[in-house]
Each structure stands twice: as structure tokens, then as C-alpha cells.
Write an enzyme that holds these catalytic residues in place. Structure first.
Site, PDB file in Angstrom:
ATOM      1  N   LYS A 183       0.855  -1.347  -0.080  1.00  0.00           N
ATOM      2  CA  LYS A 183       0.139   0.058   0.087  1.00  0.00           C
ATOM      3  C   LYS A 183       0.957   1.271  -0.027  1.00  0.00           C
ATOM      4  O   LYS A 183       2.312   1.321   0.283  1.00  0.00           O
ATOM      5  CB  LYS A 183      -0.882   0.123   1.036  1.00  0.00           C
ATOM      6  CG  LYS A 183      -0.155   0.027   2.664  1.00  0.00           C
ATOM      7  CD  LYS A 183       0.287   1.479   3.207  1.00  0.00           C
ATOM      8  CE  LYS A 183       1.110   1.353   4.217  1.00  0.00           C
ATOM      9  NZ  LYS A 183       1.948   2.359   4.790  1.00  0.00           N
ATOM     10  N   ASP A 195      -1.567  -1.371  11.170  1.00  0.00           N
ATOM     11  CA  ASP A 195      -1.963  -1.203   9.638  1.00  0.00           C
ATOM     12  C   ASP A 195      -2.662  -2.499   9.347  1.00  0.00           C
ATOM     13  O   ASP A 195      -3.068  -2.484   8.081  1.00  0.00           O
ATOM     14  CB  ASP A 195      -0.612  -1.169   8.735  1.00  0.00           C
ATOM     15  CG  ASP A 195      -0.567   0.105   8.172  1.00  0.00           C
ATOM     16  OD1 ASP A 195       0.458   0.646   7.425  1.00  0.00           O
ATOM     17  OD2 ASP A 195      -1.291   0.994   8.609  1.00  0.00           O
TER      18      ASP A 195
END
Ligand SMILES: C[C@@](CO)(OP(=O)(O)O)[C@H](O)COP(=O)(O)OP(=O)(O)OC[C@H]1O[C@@H](n2ccc(N)nc2=O)[C@H](O)[C@@H]1O
Ligand SMILES: Nc1ncnc2c1ncn2[C@@H]1O[C@H](COP(=O)(O)OP(=O)(O)O)[C@@H](O)[C@H]1O
Length: 291
Positions: free
Chosen positions: A13, A137
Site C-alpha cells: 500500500k 496497519d
């Protein structure tokens, strides 16, 4: 069946803006950040085995209990109990310590893979709950959709933030400590700009003036090459460039494919791990039996 081999991919990401709002008593920080995916993936192959074993083709990442894949297995085992042992082979391509979420993404895929293979029937929300202790995360990677994360990163509003442009991402081969990046930044409880408004309403041409990553300053002071690389992305013709997460990787968003391809080739020539993601890329979150 017992001899099946299961395959799936785990994606990197990037962060689209990152506001550090407040240092919390826990030592973590309250943030708000946009996140979307790159066409940069680790490939998993999983099959039954006499005992749990993890094999990775990156000698820089330990495969002992500290590995986030093993932590995810342990977490799931503690939560619901696993019926079998597995050999997990990972073709690791996402650089670690880059701000690309590679470890967090691996942990989330491990939960999803074992849930599917053992037919545990856990919902996404249950997997998200289980994943919280693995890292700030990790919950983001359970659903495979871009969005805005708040809190320490666990509160996610999924929005379609995947840019319809080319993204070139480069890792300057210097690992950045997430803890240090946060420790050395100065929180700002009242950010000047509304992140969600920028990401959903502002023209991308405006982003370079209003979309910031608050962790950049402290990381660029220690890892100069990342700051230079951000400048280089603009010199290559990026419409917007930023460090991702706690770095040290930097990405540039390009509106023309030939400009993006030129930047990609130029950075590859520096021998840095570099990725080119096409417009509108969406990760394939499928889990498949290998033919
Ligand atoms: C910076 C971000 C941005 O997306 O990603 P990366 O750069 O790691 O990819 C995240 O906030 C990282 O999430 P993650 O990498 O899961 O962090 P964790 O392992 O949970 O935490 C590592 C350390 O970072 C610090 N930390 C992390 C998240 C947060 N909101 N505040 C913090 O202060 C804490 O010192 C913590 O001990
Ligand atoms: N499966 C894994 N893949 C990558 N890094 C891992 C893994 N397991 C543990 N780690 C450790 O986690 C840190 C990087 O985690 P990662 O989520 O890739 O962070 P970042 O997003 O900052 O690159 C490194 O210290 C690495 O050694």
C-alpha cells in the site's frame, strides 16, 4: 483435500497524505491517512505439512516467531484453534521497512488464507478484530479496498481512492524505523487541510500544495536519499510525489504513461527496487487452489 496447494497474493500500500494528530499515552499516535494499493505483491503458496513451517526468499527478514506471518498463525490458533499444520512459502518482493506495509499485508493474508483453508467461517469483521493486535496497519489489509484510516490506523472508512493514474514507487534501499519516524515528528491536532476533502474533491494538480505526510520531515533528516528521490519524482514529471507511511520509499503519481515509464526506467537504472502501477489498479484478493 489434504494435498491441495493454495495460492494468493499480498499487496503493498501507499499512504495518500498522513496527518499525525496527537501522541497518545500508549506511545502510539492518532493519525488520519489515505491508503490505496500498488501492483507490488508477495506471492503465497500454502499446503498441509507435518508441522508449521515458514519459508521466505528474503534472508533479511527472520522467519522465526517475530515474523508477522507466524504472529498471525499464533493469534488465530489462540482465538479458534487450527486443525492442521502448514508449510507456507512466500515469494517476497515487497521491500521491508519501506512504508509499503509488506509485513502487515502478509499478516492479514495469513488470517484470510487459514480462515478459508480450514473453513473457519470467520467474517471480515471478526478477522479485523483479531488482526488489531498484530499491528496498526493490519486491519486495513483485511478487505482489500482503499480508504481513510483514523485512530491509530484501525478505524477505516473504505472509499474508492485508487488513483486513475500511473504510480511509480521506489525504495532507496534504506530501512526506516516506523517507531522512530513517529517519535521524531511533531503532532498537529488542527491540520490546515481536510484530508478526506482533498482526496475525494480536490483536483490532483492541487495535491502537491495541500496533501502532506507529517512523517516526511523527520525521516528525510535521517535518510536524505528519500528527500532527494521525492524531488527527482517531480523532475521526472510527477503531478504529485510523497514518501509513503514511515518511509523510506517514495512514490510519484503521473498523468501520462510515457512520462511514468520514463521515470520508472530512470529509477530502475539506480538499482533501487522500483514498481510501476497502472491506472485504476485493484488487488486480486482471491484465494485459489493451485491447478
Ligand atoms: C506508518 C504507517 C502508516 O500507514 O505504516 P508503515 O510506514 O509502517 O507502512 C502505520 O501507521 C504503521 O503501522 P504498523 O507498521 O502496523 O505499525 P505497528 O507495527 O503497529 O507499530 C510500530 C511502531 O510505530 C509506532 N506507531 C505506529 C502506528 C501509530 N498510529 N502510531 C505509532 O506511534 C509505535 O511506536 C509502534 O510501536
Ligand atoms: N512477513 C514480513 N514481511 C516483511 N516484514 C516483516 C515480516 N514479518 C516481520 N517483518 C518485520 O516488520 C518490519 C517491516 O514491516 P512492514 O509492514 O513491511 O513495515 P513497513 O510498512 O514500514 O515497510 C521489518 O522490521 C521486518 O523485519
Amino acid at each position: 483435500m489434504a494435498n491441495d496447494v493454495w495460492i494468493a497474493d499480498s499487496y503493498a500500500k501507499i499512504n495518500l497524505g498522513l496527518h499525525v494528530l496527537e501522541r497518545l499515552p500508549t506511545g502510539y499516535h492518532a493519525i488520519e491517512t489515505g491508503m490505496c494499493f500498488l501492483e507490488w505483491r508477495d506471492h503465497f503458496e500454502v499446503k498441509r505439512a507435518p508441522e508449521m513451517k515458514l519459508e521466505m526468499n528474503d534472508e533479511n527478514i527472520p522467519t522465526d516467531d517475530s515474523n508477522l506471518i507466524n504472529k498471525a498463525i499464533e493469534t488465530l490458533n489462540r482465538y479458534i484453534g487450527l486443525q492442521h499444520n502448514y508449510l507456507i512459502r512466500v515469494d517476497k518482493r515487497i521491500p521491508a521497512g519501506a512504508g509499503l506495509g509488506g509485513g502487515s499485508s502478509n499478516a492479514a493474508l495469513t488470517l484470510r488464507l487459514l480462515n478459508k483453508i480450514e473453513e473457519l467461517g470467520l467474517t471480515d469483521d471478526e478477522l479485523i478484530d483479531i488482526s488489531r493486535d498484530l499491528g496498526a496497519d493490519v486491519p486495513f489489509f483485511i478487505k482489500g479496498k482503499s480508504g481513510i484510516a483514523k485512530g491509530i490506523g484501525h478505524e477505516i472508512e473504505h472509499l474508492d481512492l485508487q488513483p486513475d493514474f500511473w504510480i511509480v514507487t521506489c525504495f532507496p534501499n534504506e530501512q526506516s524505523s516506523t517507531a522512530e519516524a513517529y517519535q521524531n515528528c511533531v503532532p498537529d491536532p488542527e491540520p490546515e487541510f481536510d484530508l478526506k476533502k482533498i482526496l475525494t474533491e480536490e483536483d490532483i494538480d492541487e495535491w502537491q500544495f495541500i496533501l502532506n505526510n507529517d512523517l516526511e520531515k523527520s525521516v528525510f533528516q535521517r535518510i536524505n536519499v528519500s528527500g532527494n528521490m521525492k524531488d527527482q519524482m517531480y523532475e521526472f514529471g510527477a503531478t504529485y510525489a510523497s514518501m509513503t507511511g514511515s518511509g523510506s520509499a517514495v512514490y510519484g503519481i503521473f498523468e501520462q504513461d510515457f512520462v511514468a515509464t520514463n521515470a520508472y526506467k530512470g529509477l530502475l537504472e539506480l538499482d533501487f527496487p522500483t514498481n510501476l502501477t497502472r491506472p485504476g489498479f485493484e488487488p486480486d484478493y482471491g484465494i485459489y487452489r493451485k491447478a
